[in-house]
Design an enzyme around this catalytic site. Sequence first.
Site, PDB file in Angstrom:
ATOM      1  N   CYS A 203       0.804  -1.220   0.000  1.00 18.32           N
ATOM      2  CA  CYS A 203       0.000   0.000   0.000  1.00 18.32           C
ATOM      3  C   CYS A 203       0.840   1.274   0.000  1.00 18.32           C
ATOM      4  CB  CYS A 203      -0.931   0.018   1.216  1.00 18.32           C
ATOM      5  SG  CYS A 203      -2.045  -1.397   1.291  1.00 18.32           S
ATOM      6  N   CYS A 228      -5.745   5.609   7.683  1.00 20.78           N
ATOM      7  CA  CYS A 228      -6.082   4.199   7.822  1.00 20.78           C
ATOM      8  C   CYS A 228      -7.042   3.932   8.963  1.00 20.78           C
ATOM      9  CB  CYS A 228      -4.820   3.377   8.037  1.00 20.78           C
ATOM     10  SG  CYS A 228      -3.922   3.806   9.533  1.00 20.78           S
TER      11      CYS A 228
END
Length: 234
Positions: A203, A228
């Site tokens: 990511c 996140c």
Amino acid sequence: MEIEIATLLTEIEKLTEKEILELLIKRYPHKVVFSTSFGMEDQVITDFILKNKIPVEIFTLDTGRLFYETYTTWENTNEYYHTEITPYYPDAKAIERYVKDNGVNAFYNSVPLRQACCHIRKVEPLKRALAGNKVWITGLRAEQSANREQMKMVEWDETNHIIKVHLLLHWRTEQVLSFLRKNGIPYNPLHDKGYPSIGCAPCTRAIREGEDFRDGRWWWESKTNKECGLHIHK
């Protein structure tokens, strides 16, 4: 709690980082923790804590998808400071269900699937790490994103019911790297390869010229969604 936050903000205004840590330990003994991802900012804070022998517990969240370089930095940090940083891991059953139901790289398929992965690998372990504590020290900096520019050094985290202290909030990148190099502190070599922000390997990519700090995180998503779930700003 608002009064407590305001009082802390006033008290730390003219203190050094070391003095802030000492104040927090005195005010909240055995209840102050620091979360490190072994990024450049976190290595500076780790140095403040360990070289000054300040009794703050240091922990990290091992998602299971970190860069090889991050694990090496973790090992080098333990060796350099003669310490053992506490790891917190995601629930194995939850990961097994997620991968079985959605696929090993499902986070690329949609924002909800990516957020679900982050929740399992980061948010839930963080809750366990913070449980029972009063203060959570972070390495967030205002320079890192537009969402973080408006932060204050001391905040109340309603999600985790804990006081957050952003120790290096007003440090610039050049200042952080200069401190690390001057003091010979181990840091992640990916920072020298265009990675200002380093998370899970699938990511995270290096940023290109002209891009923002967070553009290398979840780059396949829109620029309006670059967190996140660990740090929620309202």
